[in-house]
Design an enzyme around this catalytic site. Structure first.
Site, PDB file in Angstrom:
ATOM      1  CB  SER A 125      -0.926   0.011   1.217  1.00 14.55           C
ATOM      2  OG  SER A 125      -1.843  -1.052   1.166  1.00 14.55           O
ATOM      3  NE  ARG A 182      -2.491   5.098   0.029  1.00 16.69           N
ATOM      4  CZ  ARG A 182      -3.076   3.923  -0.240  1.00 16.69           C
ATOM      5  NH1 ARG A 182      -2.342   2.878  -0.610  1.00 16.69           N
ATOM      6  NH2 ARG A 182      -4.394   3.790  -0.136  1.00 16.69           N
ATOM      7  N   GLY A 194      -6.532  -3.388  -7.602  1.00 19.61           N
ATOM      8  CA  GLY A 194      -7.619  -2.465  -7.319  1.00 19.61           C
ATOM      9  C   GLY A 194      -7.102  -1.124  -6.832  1.00 19.61           C
ATOM     10  NE  ARG A 196     -11.072  -6.129  -6.138  1.00 17.29           N
ATOM     11  CZ  ARG A 196      -9.929  -5.902  -5.516  1.00 17.29           C
ATOM     12  NH1 ARG A 196      -8.784  -6.297  -6.059  1.00 17.29           N
ATOM     13  NH2 ARG A 196      -9.915  -5.296  -4.345  1.00 17.29           N
ATOM     14  CB  SER A 255     -13.214   1.948   0.499  1.00 15.74           C
ATOM     15  OG  SER A 255     -12.297   1.857  -0.583  1.00 15.74           O
ATOM     16  CD  GLN A 257      -8.350  -0.345  -3.141  1.00 16.78           C
ATOM     17  OE1 GLN A 257      -9.336  -0.474  -3.851  1.00 16.78           O
ATOM     18  NE2 GLN A 257      -7.475  -1.320  -2.969  1.00 16.78           N
ATOM     19  CG  ASP A 274      -5.780  -6.860   2.435  1.00 14.81           C
ATOM     20  OD1 ASP A 274      -6.799  -7.162   1.786  1.00 14.81           O
ATOM     21  OD2 ASP A 274      -5.079  -5.864   2.167  1.00 14.81           O
ATOM     22  NE  ARG A 333      -8.675 -12.218  -0.762  1.00 14.47           N
ATOM     23  CZ  ARG A 333      -7.871 -11.169  -0.688  1.00 14.47           C
ATOM     24  NH1 ARG A 333      -8.008 -10.295   0.293  1.00 14.47           N
ATOM     25  NH2 ARG A 333      -6.931 -10.983  -1.601  1.00 14.47           N
ATOM     26  NE  ARG A 386      -4.010  -9.565   0.828  1.00 12.18           N
ATOM     27  CZ  ARG A 386      -2.780  -9.072   0.957  1.00 12.18           C
ATOM     28  NH1 ARG A 386      -1.842  -9.786   1.567  1.00 12.18           N
ATOM     29  NH2 ARG A 386      -2.477  -7.886   0.472  1.00 12.18           N
TER      30      ARG A 386
END
Length: 425
Positions: free
Chosen positions: A22, A26, A93, A121, A165, A167, A312, A343, A385
């Site tokens: 993550s 960025r 994503g 998604r 979220s 994101q 996650d 998942r 994962r």
């Protein structure tokens, strides 16, 4: 590709992880947006982050590998080159959603695509707020592909996130960096805060709400980044160390961002022997060393408020839960159904193969009982994962369990199996 696993005896040693995924995304975003030269040390090796870097190359950003650093020659505000073709986000994503916030402020058209999994998604969650900002976005089914056109009427908004979220939050805040007026994002549930930390964005908290602001005052400038190790990748090794007898594992320089360590807090409540040492900071991001020792775990109730910050880690947390005393149950995590795979269903279907009693709910699952079959043949569902979580389970069960489709681990940690081999006995 299928892999066979034997039962392991113990875990010992020391591991370093490539940079947090993550934070790495960025760092590439902000270095590319800044004008001039930045450097990124210990960047993630994941395919997702490579997708982000490839797209910024298409937008005219120059990347130079210099020993253990990535040098980024950024373009500056609204100076990106118009792409000659689709911008392929692969399986990422984060790339697709954050990039949408950046691209609505550019003076050229673009089109985002992704692989089969990413194309399923949901993107409506970013299309709606970015359209409210004046973004000109087209999508047939509110999924990829999406087309983004230049807009002459971009404006600041105040937006309350309907879903937890990071994101979506980051996409809006990145768009807001191009405006003189303040854009405000209001969170009812705390999510990962890497964007606001790395940009130094102002925020305030009151009455269980967090309000984060962005404007052109905080547009990124060139700087040097050190990326702490990826704690989500480390999570699989932490659980393996806890559940294997006579084990001690040291994980060096890993991210300790408080919005990312919720699963550590849960494991500690479960009686896990986990200690933190050598805490430091880089770009407002805390990191340090995690020491893990074998533990007898006890299942605990998992509060819904922590779910966004452990989303996650739920696949590997469920592995810890089935070896802990008592039933393992987790609810309020329906967001898991919209990841690289469903998942919730993937975990439940794999666990059923072991003879455990599994009850699947729309927003989670419960697991109880004992293993009745110790020759599991697990499916990764092409989800990194899930592949790593059931690889860990296979090593704990032994008896030549298999996991099908392990090549997908490269999405987040291509060194996963080499790191396993380095610490098992």
């Amino acid at each position: 590709m299928k892999r066979y696993f034997q039962k392991i005896n113990s875990v010992k040693g020391e591991l370093n992880f490539a940079g947090d995924k993550s934070i790495s995304h960025r760092a590439i975003f902000f270095s590319s947006m800044a004008e001039g030269k930045s450097s990124i040390e210990n960047i993630s090796l994941s395919e997702d982050v490579k997708s982000t870097q490839k797209i910024f190359s298409q937008l005219g950003v120059n990347f130079i590998n210099d020993k253990n650093k990535l040098i980024v020659v950024g373009k500056g505000k609204r100076k990106f080159n118009a792409p000659n073709s689709f911008l392929d986000c692969g399986n990422s994503g984060t790339t697709a959603r954050l990039l949408s916030g950046l691209l609505i402020a550019q003076n050229f058209p673009s089109e985002l695509i992704g692989d089969e999994s990413l194309s399923r998604r949901p993107m409506k969650r970013i299309i709606e707020p970015l359209t409210l900002m004046g973004g000109n976005i087209e999508s047939v089914n509110s999924t990829l592909p999406i087309k983004i056109f230049p807009s002459n009427s971009l404006k600041a908004i105040e937006y309350t996130l309907p879903v937890a979220s990071a994101q979506v939050k980051s996409a809006i805040l990145i768009a807001g960096l191009h405006l003189s007026e303040k854009t405000k994002v209001i969170e009812k549930f705390i999510t990962r805060d890497h964007t606001e930390r790395m940009l130094g964005l102002p925020f305030n908290e009151s009455e269980n709400l967090k309000v984060i602001s962005s404007s052109d005052k905080f547009y990124p400038t060139a700087k040097d980044y050190f990326i702490p190790g990826d704690i989500s990748s480390a999570a699989f090794f932490i659980v393996l160390g806890l559940l294997t007898k006579n084990s001690e594992l040291v994980i060096k320089d890993v991210s300790l961002n408080p919005t990312r360590t919720g699963f550590l807090d849960i494991l500690k409540k479960m009686n896990a022997d986990i200690k933190i040492e050598n805490e430091k900071q880089s770009s407002n991001e805390p990191y340090g060393d995690i020491i893990v020792r074998s533990s007898d775990l006890i299942n605990v109730s998992i509060d819904s408020s922590v779910i966004p910050n452990i989303i996650d880690e739920i696949p590997i947390l469920s592995v810890a839960g089935i070896f802990a005393e008592g039933d393992f149950e987790i609810r309020n995590c329906e967001e898991l159904r919209f990841k690289e795979s469903d998942r919730i269903n993937a975990i439940c279907e794999n666990l059923k193969l072991t003879g455990l009693e599994v009850e699947e709910f729309p927003d989670g699952f419960r697991v109880s009982g004992k293993f009745k079959n110790i020759q599991g043949s697990f499916n990764s569902f092409n989800d990194h994962r899930i592949a790593m979580a059931f690889s860990v389970l296979s090593m704990l069960i032994g008896n030549e369990c298999t996991v099908e489709g392990i090549e997908c681990v490269g999405i987040s940690n291509p060194n996963f199996y080499e790191q396993i081999e380095a610490i098992i006995n």
